[in-house]
Design a protein around this motif. Structure first.
Motif, PDB file in Angstrom:
ATOM      1  N   VAL A 146       1.129  -0.958  -0.164  1.00 51.35           N
ATOM      2  CA  VAL A 146       0.417   0.008   0.066  1.00 51.35           C
ATOM      3  C   VAL A 146       1.016   1.480  -0.218  1.00 51.35           C
ATOM      4  N   THR A 147       0.731   2.052  -1.123  1.00 55.06           N
ATOM      5  CA  THR A 147       1.050   3.430  -0.699  1.00 55.06           C
ATOM      6  C   THR A 147       0.058   4.705  -0.507  1.00 55.06           C
ATOM      7  N   ARG A 148       0.795   5.840  -0.957  1.00 51.97           N
ATOM      8  CA  ARG A 148       0.183   7.389   0.154  1.00 51.97           C
ATOM      9  C   ARG A 148      -1.615   7.104  -1.569  1.00 51.97           C
ATOM     10  N   GLU A 149      -1.354   7.193  -2.566  1.00 56.16           N
ATOM     11  CA  GLU A 149      -1.729   6.466  -3.883  1.00 56.16           C
ATOM     12  C   GLU A 149      -3.142   5.756  -3.745  1.00 56.16           C
ATOM     13  N   ASP A 150      -2.908   4.827  -3.338  1.00 54.69           N
ATOM     14  CA  ASP A 150      -4.584   4.236  -2.824  1.00 54.69           C
ATOM     15  C   ASP A 150      -5.251   4.977  -2.189  1.00 54.69           C
ATOM     16  N   ALA A 151      -6.204   4.429  -2.358  1.00 52.94           N
ATOM     17  CA  ALA A 151      -7.530   4.786  -1.643  1.00 52.94           C
ATOM     18  C   ALA A 151      -7.034   4.296   0.031  1.00 52.94           C
ATOM     19  N   ARG A 152      -6.989   3.374   0.213  1.00 58.29           N
ATOM     20  CA  ARG A 152      -6.995   2.839   1.487  1.00 58.29           C
ATOM     21  C   ARG A 152      -6.465   3.669   2.475  1.00 58.29           C
ATOM     22  N   ALA A 153      -5.199   4.540   2.046  1.00 56.15           N
ATOM     23  CA  ALA A 153      -4.309   4.888   2.633  1.00 56.15           C
ATOM     24  C   ALA A 153      -4.422   6.182   3.349  1.00 56.15           C
ATOM     25  N   LEU A 154      -5.849   6.975   3.060  1.00 56.56           N
ATOM     26  CA  LEU A 154      -6.622   8.592   3.548  1.00 56.56           C
ATOM     27  C   LEU A 154      -6.585   7.149   5.379  1.00 56.56           C
ATOM     28  N   GLU A 155      -6.951   6.271   5.128  1.00 55.65           N
ATOM     29  CA  GLU A 155      -7.781   5.660   6.866  1.00 55.65           C
ATOM     30  C   GLU A 155      -6.426   5.666   7.709  1.00 55.65           C
ATOM     31  N   LEU A 156      -5.404   5.083   7.174  1.00 52.00           N
ATOM     32  CA  LEU A 156      -3.977   5.388   7.836  1.00 52.00           C
ATOM     33  C   LEU A 156      -3.432   7.243   8.115  1.00 52.00           C
ATOM     34  N   ILE A 157      -3.149   7.605   7.210  1.00 53.68           N
ATOM     35  CA  ILE A 157      -2.909   8.743   7.174  1.00 53.68           C
ATOM     36  C   ILE A 157      -4.227   9.774   8.281  1.00 53.68           C
ATOM     37  N   ARG A 158      -5.329   9.860   8.258  1.00 45.55           N
ATOM     38  CA  ARG A 158      -6.045  10.077   9.329  1.00 45.55           C
ATOM     39  C   ARG A 158      -5.680   9.720  10.535  1.00 45.55           C
ATOM     40  N   HIS A 159      -5.647   8.468  10.696  1.00 37.48           N
ATOM     41  CA  HIS A 159      -5.141   7.674  12.260  1.00 37.48           C
ATOM     42  C   HIS A 159      -3.849   8.146  12.361  1.00 37.48           C
ATOM     43  N   ASP A 160      -3.239   8.263  11.635  1.00 37.00           N
ATOM     44  CA  ASP A 160      -1.840   8.088  12.028  1.00 37.00           C
ATOM     45  C   ASP A 160      -1.703  10.092  12.349  1.00 37.00           C
ATOM     46  N   THR A 161      -2.779  11.316  11.956  1.00 35.51           N
ATOM     47  CA  THR A 161      -2.498  12.301  11.823  1.00 35.51           C
ATOM     48  C   THR A 161      -2.988  12.273  13.838  1.00 35.51           C
ATOM     49  N   ALA A 162      -4.164  12.021  13.781  1.00 38.75           N
ATOM     50  CA  ALA A 162      -4.776  12.060  15.417  1.00 38.75           C
ATOM     51  C   ALA A 162      -3.857  11.858  15.956  1.00 38.75           C
TER      52      ALA A 162
ATOM     53  N   THR B 184     -13.163  17.495  25.636  1.00 41.63           N
ATOM     54  CA  THR B 184     -13.301  18.005  24.847  1.00 41.63           C
ATOM     55  C   THR B 184     -12.409  17.783  23.672  1.00 41.63           C
ATOM     56  N   ARG B 185     -13.628  17.520  22.380  1.00 43.56           N
ATOM     57  CA  ARG B 185     -13.100  16.790  21.293  1.00 43.56           C
ATOM     58  C   ARG B 185     -12.190  18.234  20.573  1.00 43.56           C
ATOM     59  N   ILE B 186     -11.428  17.735  19.841  1.00 46.47           N
ATOM     60  CA  ILE B 186     -11.329  18.646  18.751  1.00 46.47           C
ATOM     61  C   ILE B 186     -11.002  17.276  17.306  1.00 46.47           C
ATOM     62  N   TYR B 187     -12.221  17.695  15.991  1.00 51.51           N
ATOM     63  CA  TYR B 187     -11.683  18.011  15.359  1.00 51.51           C
ATOM     64  C   TYR B 187     -11.719  17.912  14.018  1.00 51.51           C
ATOM     65  N   GLY B 188     -10.258  17.178  13.268  1.00 52.88           N
ATOM     66  CA  GLY B 188      -9.540  17.223  12.128  1.00 52.88           C
ATOM     67  C   GLY B 188     -10.134  16.692  10.637  1.00 52.88           C
ATOM     68  N   THR B 189      -9.930  17.183  10.127  1.00 51.11           N
ATOM     69  CA  THR B 189      -9.064  16.445   8.321  1.00 51.11           C
ATOM     70  C   THR B 189      -8.272  16.362   7.475  1.00 51.11           C
ATOM     71  N   ALA B 190      -7.814  15.477   7.213  1.00 44.61           N
ATOM     72  CA  ALA B 190      -6.707  14.945   6.659  1.00 44.61           C
ATOM     73  C   ALA B 190      -6.596  14.002   5.511  1.00 44.61           C
ATOM     74  N   TRP B 191      -6.012  14.591   4.096  1.00 41.40           N
ATOM     75  CA  TRP B 191      -5.599  13.705   2.786  1.00 41.40           C
ATOM     76  C   TRP B 191      -4.322  14.191   2.757  1.00 41.40           C
ATOM     77  N   ARG B 192      -4.524  12.994   1.602  1.00 38.86           N
ATOM     78  CA  ARG B 192      -3.157  12.728   0.806  1.00 38.86           C
ATOM     79  C   ARG B 192      -2.454  14.244   0.011  1.00 38.86           C
TER      80      ARG B 192
END
Length: 662
Positions: free
Chosen positions: A62-78, A218-226
Motif C-alpha cells: 500500500v502506497t499513499r496513492e492507494d485509496a486505503r491510505a486515507l484511513e492510515l493518514i487520518r489515524h496517524d494525524t490523530a 473536549t473533542r477536537i475534530y480534524g480532517t486529513a488528505w493525501r
C-alpha cells in the motif's frame, strides 16, 4: 533456509519468502523505489504495519496513492495531534481518537476546555512533529505493565480502556519517537509520511463513552488528505455547503421553519408550501395514466404492524398511541404509520384480482412519521414527519424485470428534469438478518442483477452501477439511486425494492390463468424518497437559485418612479394572467436597493419599469446573480418567461403533440 511463506501478488505472480519476513522486506525485494513509497501492507485485504511478519496469502503493498491510505493518514494525524496537545499542555489526558468520515477526532480531558483559538497553535506543533519524521514502532505489553505505566502517567482513561480490552486480545502500544499510545493500529512507517494536508476544524464537548453521567471531555475534530489539492477541494466543498445550507436559505427565502414545540416536523410558510406543491404536482403528472393514486390511513392498529413484521423490526422508531376501546375499558395500541406498504396491501386485497389486471400500480404521497433521535435531526434532511412519493407495484413473477426497468426509466427521467445527470445505481443484496426462503432471494437477486446489467448497457456508460453486499432490506433486495449535486456531494434518494415477504404475510393473491390463487410480487419504489429531503437537496444544489419552473416566486415587478406604477401594475397582471407567480414593489426606494433586497430572497427575475418603458411598452429584465439588464418588448418578455416557467414534462408533451400533428 527453505521458503515457508507463499505470497500471491495483485498481478497473479507467486513468490516464496522465509518465515519472519516483514512487509517492508517484501517491498524491498520487489524494488527499492516501491519500498520507499510503501506505507503499509494489505494481507488478504487486511491493512497491517510494514514491520509485521507476512504469512501465506494475497499481499498488496500500500502506497499513499492507494485509496486505503486515507484511513492510515487520518489515524496517524490523530496520534500526532494527541502528542502535540500533550507537549503544549502537559497533564492533559488523551482518551479515544478514531477515524471518521473525511477525518478524525480525539477526546481530551483538560482542566480548561480547548477553544477555537487553540487550534492554530496545535496545528503548528503538529507540523513540527511531522517534520521530525519519527518512526511508528509497535510493542506488545502485558496487561499489568500497561495499567501501571498509564496509571503512573496520570492517564486514568487509558487505564479504563486497558481494562476493557478482552484477555484474548494483544495490548498494542505504538510509539512515535518518545511519545506512545494504546492503539489497535496499524500505522504508517513514520510521522513524515503523513504530510501537511490536514486541518483542525472545530472543538466540541463530548461525554466520556457518550454517557451523560460521565465527565465532559473536549473533542477536537480534524480532517486529513493525501495531497494539498484534495484538502483544498474538501475545504472548498465545505465552504460551498455552508453557503448553500438549506436551513439558512430557507430563512432567507421565507420557505419554512422549525421550532421546539414540534421537533422534527416542518412549519411550511406560503412560499415553501407553494414549491412543495409544485414538486407534488410534477410527480402527479409523471404518474398520470400508469399509477392509481390512493390514500391509506395515518393510524392503524398494532396488529397490522405485527403482521407486516414492522412491530418486531421497527417498533422503536414508531410513534405509538394507546386509547380506550369504544365499548370496553380495554386499551388498544395504535401506531402512526412509518411507511405506506401495509396500507397498500390492504387496498390491493380489497376485491378479487385477476392476472389480467396486473400489474397494479398504487401510488401515494403518504405522510409518515418515524422517531429519529433529537441529535440526528437536521433541517429538511432528517425529520420525524415527512411525505413519501411512495408506490407499490403488484405484478406477476414474469413481469418483475419489466416493471423494475420501467421504474428505472421513470426515476432517471425525473432526476434529469431536475438537472441531476450523474447518477449511480447500486444493487443491495440480502442482509444477514432477513425473512423469506433463500430460493426467493436467489430468484429476486438474479432478476435484479439482469436488470442492473440492462440499465448499464442502455445508458451506454452514462449511469454507473455497483453492488452493495448485505445492504438489502430485511424483506428483499433493492436498487439504490444516488445523485451527485453541483458541488460533488452524493445523495441517496430513490429505491426499488422487490418483496416476496409482505404479500405472503398478508395472504395477498390474484387469480392466475389456471384459476388458481397465486401470490404476487410486490415492488416498493420511491423516486424523491422524502419530498422534504428532496426539496432540501434541490435548494442546496441550486444554492437557492431555483429554476423558474420550480421557484415559488418567479417575478418581481419593480418601478423606478411612482409615475410608472400604473404600467407596473399592468405588467404584473398580464404576467399573472399568463400563469406566473408575481409580486410588485412600488415602494419609494431606489431601484438598486430594491434589486439587492429581492436578490437576498433569491427572486429569479426582476422586471424593472420606468417612464420610458411605460411609453414604449417595454421592460428591463434583471436575472438573479447578474448585474446586466436585458431590454425586451412586453410581449416578448411574457412569452419568454412563460416558456421558461413551463415544467420540462409539460414541454415534452407539447412537443410530442406538435410532432404528432405534423
Amino acid at each position: 533456509m527453505s521458503d515457508a511463506v507463499s505470497l500471491t501478488f495483485p498481478d497473479g505472480s507467486v513468490r516464496g519468502y522465509a518465515a519472519g519476513t516483514t512487509g517492508r522486506e517484501v517491498a524491498e525485494s520487489i524494488s527499492k523505489s516501491l519500498a520507499k513509497k510503501a506505507i503499509a501492507i494489505a494481507l488478504d485485504g487486511e491493512l497491517r504495519d510494514l514491520s509485521d511478519p507476512v504469512v501465506t496469502g494475497k499481499l498488496e503493498i500500500v502506497t499513499r496513492e492507494d485509496a486505503r491510505a486515507l484511513e492510515l493518514i487520518r489515524h496517524d494525524t490523530a496520534h500526532v495531534m494527541a502528542e502535540a496537545v500533550q507537549e503544549l499542555w502537559p497533564g492533559t489526558q488523551v482518551t479515544i481518537g478514531p477515524v471518521i468520515e473525511n477525518g478524525f477526532y480525539y477526546d481530551f480531558a483538560k482542566t480548561e476546555p480547548f477553544t477555537p483559538d487553540d487550534l492554530p497553535k496545535i496545528e503548528k506543533r503538529m507540523k513540527e512533529i511531522i517534520q521530525r519524521n519519527k518512526p511508528f514502532t509497535k510493542e506488545i505489553w502485558p496487561r499489568d505493565k500497561a495499567r501501571q505505566v498509564f496509571a503512573d502517567k496520570g492517564e486514568a482513561y487509558k487505564v479504563e480502556l486497558v481494562d476493557a480490552i478482552s484477555d484474548d486480545q494483544d495490548l498494542k502500544i505504538y510509539y512515535q519517537g518518545d511519545w506512545f499510545d494504546l492503539c489497535r493500529g496499524p500505522h504508517m512507517a513514520s510521522t513524515g509520511q503523513i504530510g501537511n494536508a490536514f486541518k483542525l476544524m472545530r472543538v466540541a464537548g463530548a461525554y466520556w463513552r457518550g454517557d451523560s453521567n460521565n465527565p465532559m471531555l473536549t473533542r477536537i475534530y480534524g480532517t486529513a488528505w493525501r495531497t494539498q489539492e484534495e484538502l483544498d477541494q474538501y475545504l472548498h466543498i465545505l465552504a460551498e455547503a455552508e453557503k448553500r445550507d438549506h436551513r439558512r436559505l430557507g430563512r432567507e427565502m421565507d420557505l419554512f421553519h422549525f421550532q421546539e414545540e414540534g421537533p422534527g416536523v416542518v412549519f411550511w410558510h406560503g412560499k415553501g408550501w407553494r414549491i412543495f406543491q409544485t414538486l407534488v404536482a410534477y410527480m402527479r403528472r409523471r404518474l398520470a395514466g400508469t399509477y392509481q393514486e390512493v390514500n391509506a390511513p395515518q393510524v392503524l392498529d398494532k396488529s397490522l404492524w405485527e403482521t407486516s413484521g414492522h412491530w418486531g423490526w421497527y417498533r422503536d422508531n414508531m410513534f405509538k398511541v394507546t386509547v380506550a376501546g369504544d365499548e370496553t375499558d380495554d386499551e388498544r395500541v395504535f401506531a402512526l404509520k412509518p411507511m405506506n406498504c401495509p396500507g397498500h396491501i390492504q387496498i390491493f386485497k380489497h376485491g378479487l384480482k385477476s392476472y389480467r389486471e396486473l400489474p397494479i400500480r398504487l401510488a401515494e404521497f403518504g405522510n409518515v412519521h418515524r422517531y429519529e433521535p433529537s441529535g440526528a435531526l437536521h433541517g429538511l434532511m432528517r425529520v420525524r414527519g415527512f411525505t413519501q412519493d411512495d408506490a407499490h407495484v403488484f405484478c406477476t413473477d414474469e413481469q418483475m424485470a419489466a416493471e423494475c426497468l420501467r421504474i428505472n426509466d421513470l426515476i432517471l427521467s425525473v432526476y434529469q428534469d431536475f438537472g441531476f445527470k450523474e447518477v449511480v445505481v447500486k444493487l443491495s443484496t440480502r442482509p444477514e438478518k432477513r425473512v423469506g426462503d433463500d430460493a426467493l432471494w436467489d430468484r429476486a437477486e438474479s432478476v435484479m442483477m439482469d436488470v442492473l446489467k440492462t440499465i448499464e448497457a442502455q445508458s451506454e456508460g452514462r449511469i454507473k452501477t455497483g453492488i452493495l453486499p448485505g445492504e438489502g432490506a430485511f424483506y428483499g433486495p433493492k436498487f439504490e439511486y444516488t445523485l451527485k449535486d453541483a458541488i460533488g456531494r452524493e445523495w441517496q434518494c430513490g429505491t426499488t425494492q422487490v418483496d416476496f415477504n409482505l404479500p405472503e404475510r398478508f395472504g395477498a393473491f390474484y387469480i392466475d390463468s389456471n384459476s388458481e390463487k397465486t401470490q404476487p410480487v410486490m415492488i416498493h419504489r420511491a423516486i424523491c424518497g422524502s419530498m422534504e429531503r428532496f426539496l432540501g437537496i434541490l435548494i442546496e444544489n441550486f444554492a437557492g437559485h431555483m429554476p423558474l419552473w420550480i421557484s415559488p416566486l418567479q417575478v418581481v415587478v419593480a418601478t423606478i418612479t411612482s409615475e410608472a406604477d400604473d404600467y407596473g401594475r399592468e405588467v404584473a397582471e398580464l404576467l399573472r394572467d399568463a400563469g406566473l407567480e408575481v409580486e410588485t414593489d412600488f415602494r419609494n426606494e431606489k431601484i438598486n436597493y430594491k434589486v439587492r433586497e429581492h436578490s437576498v430572497t433569491k427572486v429569479p427575475v426582476i422586471i424593472v419599469c420606468g417612464m420610458r418603458e411605460a411609453e414604449e411598452r417595454t421592460v428591463n429584465i434583471r436575472r438573479l446573480g447578474s448585474q446586466a439588464q436585458t431590454p425586451m418588448t412586453l410581449d416578448e418578455a411574457i412569452a419568454s418567461l412563460v416558456s421558461e416557467a413551463t415544467p420540462p414534462d409539460v414541454k415534452r408533451k407539447a412537443e410530442l403533440r406538435k410532432k404528432t400533428v405534423a
